[in-house]
Design an enzyme around this catalytic site. Structure first.
Site, PDB file in Angstrom:
ATOM      1  N   HIS A  81       0.839  -1.200   0.000  1.00 28.44           N
ATOM      2  CA  HIS A  81       0.000   0.000   0.000  1.00 28.44           C
ATOM      3  C   HIS A  81       0.871   1.247   0.000  1.00 28.44           C
ATOM      4  CE1 HIS A  81      -3.350   2.688   0.934  1.00 28.44           C
ATOM      5  NE2 HIS A  81      -2.536   3.277   1.779  1.00 28.44           N
ATOM      6  N   ASP A 160     -15.157   1.943   7.372  1.00 28.00           N
ATOM      7  CA  ASP A 160     -14.186   2.916   6.891  1.00 28.00           C
ATOM      8  C   ASP A 160     -14.762   3.774   5.776  1.00 28.00           C
ATOM      9  OD1 ASP A 160     -11.469   4.078   6.508  1.00 28.00           O
ATOM     10  OD2 ASP A 160     -11.701   3.109   4.564  1.00 28.00           O
ATOM     11  N   ARG A 167     -15.442  12.170   7.326  1.00 26.61           N
ATOM     12  CA  ARG A 167     -14.217  12.932   7.635  1.00 26.61           C
ATOM     13  C   ARG A 167     -13.924  13.948   6.548  1.00 26.61           C
ATOM     14  NH1 ARG A 167      -9.982   8.578   7.798  1.00 26.61           N
ATOM     15  NH2 ARG A 167      -8.549  10.335   8.059  1.00 26.61           N
ATOM     16  N   SER A 182      -7.913   3.906   9.069  1.00 29.33           N
ATOM     17  CA  SER A 182      -8.544   3.817   7.759  1.00 29.33           C
ATOM     18  C   SER A 182      -7.734   2.903   6.834  1.00 29.33           C
ATOM     19  CB  SER A 182      -8.670   5.218   7.145  1.00 29.33           C
ATOM     20  OG  SER A 182      -9.170   5.151   5.823  1.00 29.33           O
ATOM     21  N   LYS A 186      -8.618  -1.690   6.082  1.00 25.12           N
ATOM     22  CA  LYS A 186      -8.797  -2.314   4.762  1.00 25.12           C
ATOM     23  C   LYS A 186      -7.746  -3.394   4.526  1.00 25.12           C
ATOM     24  CE  LYS A 186      -8.869   1.636   2.441  1.00 25.12           C
ATOM     25  NZ  LYS A 186      -9.087   2.749   3.373  1.00 25.12           N
TER      26      LYS A 186
END
Length: 426
Positions: A81, A160, A167, A182, A186
Site C-alpha cells: 500500500h 471505513d 471525515r 482507515s 482495509k
C-alpha cells in the site's frame, strides 16, 4: 449504546475500551448511530487523539465491520500500500516481482482522488482490463496466477467507507490515528499476512514532514503487530514526482519499461526496496527481488496478470498500444541553470486539470492525458530546453495545466538531490 457519553468520554480526553469501540462501530454501520454523532466523535478524536492500543482496537473493529477475506490457503500472501503520491506506479512493478518470487499478491486497490493517482485507474488504461471480480474469481486467480488486483469491495471494512466520507466533509481527515485506522482496517480485512507500506513524505504527499510520517508509519506497523500481521513501512520522498511519467496510460508504459530494466532510477530503486522488505518479512531471501526482475520473470508475471483479468496482454511487449492523448505541448526553460525544485503537488494538479484525475469520487477520467518530465531536480538545463511534455486532448485544461507545471519548476545555480528512501520502520 450511550452515544453522548461515548462522545463526551473522548471529548474530555478519556480512552475507550475495546468493547466500547466494537459496539460504537457496529452501531454506526447498522445506522443506530447517526452521522452527526459520529462526526462529533471524529472531531473529539481529532483534538484529543487516541492511544496506540485504542487505535489498534478501533482498526480491528472497523476491519470486522464487514467481510474479512480468508487467504490462509494461498501460502505466503502479501499486500502493498502507498499512502498516495504523484507518479507513484510502484504497485505495477512491485506486485509482479513478488509474485514471480513465489509470494501471492492478492490485493484490493482504490481509485485516485484530487492530485494523487490510483492503481485501478492506471490499470484501466489497458484495453479490456477489468477491476471488478467476484470472490471466487479473485481467489482462483490468486491461486493460479499468484497475482490479482481488484477494485475495493463495498463489503470490505464498510465502516471505513462511511467514516472517510464523513471525515472528508467535516475537516477531520488529517488525524494520524484516523488515517492509520482507515488504511490498516482495509489491509486487515483484505486478509494478507504480510503488508508492505510505502509512506510518502513531502509536498506531493498527505504527510508533509518526516516527523508526522514516521509517527504514522510506527502506528500502522504497531496495528499490524497487534493483529498478528507482519508489517514493514518504507518512508520515501515525495517532494518531486516519482519517475518521469505522471498520468495513467503513460505511467503504465513507464512501469513496463522499469520491469524491462529501462525505467528511471528512482522508480527502480524504490520498487526493489519495497520488494526486498516484503520478501524479508515473508522469511525469503530479499536478493530474489533483483534476480526475478533481471531475469524477466516479473515481466512474464505482469503479462499473465493482465491476460487473466481480461486485458490486452500485448501491451506488455508493445506499450505503444497504451494510447496517449494526441496533442502535445512542450514546456521549455526560460533560463539556463539547474533544476532546484519540481513541486510534486503542482505537477499532480497539472494532470488533474487535463482530465487525468478526479475532483470528486465517480468523476470520469481521461486515461490518455499526462505529463512526461524531461528534467528533474539536480539536472542541468539550457535556455530553451524541454522541461516537460504535456499530452492533452484538444486543449482541454491546457492553459491552467501548463501554468501549474511552470510554477512547479524552479531553476537556480545548484541543487542537492535529496535521498529517495528516508528510513524503514519494522
Amino acid at each position: 449504546m450511550h452515544a453522548v457519553e461515548f462522545i463526551e468520554k473522548k471529548r474530555d480526553g478519556g480512552a475507550h475500551t475495546p468493547a466500547e469501540l466494537q459496539e460504537w462501530i457496529a452501531a454506526y454501520v447498522e445506522e443506530r448511530i447517526p452521522d452527526y454523532q459520529m462526526a462529533a466523535w471524529l472531531m473529539a478524536v481529532y483534538f484529543q487523539g487516541m492511544t496506540p492500543h485504542e487505535t489498534a482496537e478501533l482498526t480491528l473493529a472497523m476491519a470486522h465491520s464487514g467481510e474479512v477475506l480468508d487467504l490462509s490457503g494461498l501460502g505466503k500472501t502479501v499486500d502493498k500500500h502507498s499512502s498516495g503520491g504523484v507518479g507513484d506506479k510502484t504497485t505495477l512493478v512491485v506486485a509482479p516481482i513478488l509474485a514471480a518470487a513465489g509470494l501471492v499478491v492478492a490485493k484490493m486497490s482504490g481509485r485516485g482522488l484530487a492530485h494523487t493517482g490510483g492503481t485501478i485507474d492506471k490499470l484501466e488504461s489497458i484495453p479490456g482490463w477489468r477491476a471488478e471480480l467476484g470472490d471466487e474469481e479473485f481467489m482462483r486467480q490468486a491461486r493460479e496466477v499468484g497475482l490479482v488486483i481488484s477494485g475495493q469491495s463495498k463489503n470490505l471494512a464498510p465502516a471505513d467507507g462511511k467514516m472517510y466520507a464523513l471525515r472528508d466533509v467535516t475537516g477531520t481527515v488529517p488525524s494520524i490515528p484516523l488515517i492509520a485506522s482507515s488504511i490498516m482496517s482495509k489491509k486487515l480485512a483484505a486478509g494478507a499476512r504480510i503488508v508492505t507500506l510505502d509512506v510518502k513524505v513531502g509536498k506531493g504527499a498527505f504527510m508533509k514532514d518526516l516527523e508526522h510520517a514516521r509517527e504514522l508509519a510506527r502506528l500502522m506497523v504497531g496495528i499490524g503487530r497487534h493483529a498478528g500481521r507482519e508489517v514493514r513501512a518504507v518512508l520515501s520522498q515525495m517532494d518531486q514526482p516519482l519517475g518521469r511519467a505522471v498520468g495513467n496510460a503513460i505511467e503504465v508504459r513507464e512501469a513496463i519499461a522499469t520491469l524491462r530494466g529501462e525505467g528511471p532510477d528512482d522508480l527502480t530503486e524504490l520498487s526493489l526496496a519495497l520488494a526486498r522488505e516484503a520478501l524479508e518479512a515473508a522469511g525469503e531471501d530479499p536478493a530474489r527481488a533483483e534476480a526475478v526482475w533481471k531475469s524477466g520473470a516479473a515481466l512474464d508475471k505482469l503479462r499473465a496478470f493482465v491476460a487473466a483479468q481480461g486485458g490486452d496482454a500485448r501491451v506488455v511487449d508493445e506499450p505503444e498500444r497504451l494510447g496517449l492523448a494526441p496533442d502535445v505541448y512542450e514546456l521549455r526553460a526560460e533560463a539556463a541553470g539547474v533544476v532546484t525544485e519540481l513541486d510534486a503537488y503542482r505537477v499532480g494538479l497539472a494532470v488533474l486539470r487535463l482530465g487525468g484525475g478526479r475532483e470528486r469520487k465517480g468523476d470520469a477520467i481521461d486515461h490518455g492525458v499526462g505529463v512526461r518530465l524531461a528534467k528533474k531536480v539536480g539536472e542541468r538545463v539550457a535556455e530553451g530546453d524541454i522541461l516537460a511534455t504535456v499530452f492533452h486532448r484538444a486543449g482541454r485544461g491546457l492553459e491552467e495545466s501548463s501554468q501549474r507545471l511552470k510554477e512547479a519548476y524552479r531553476i537556480g545555480q545548484r541543487a542537492g538531490v535529496p535521498p529517495l528512501i528516508l528510513e524503514v520502520v519494522a
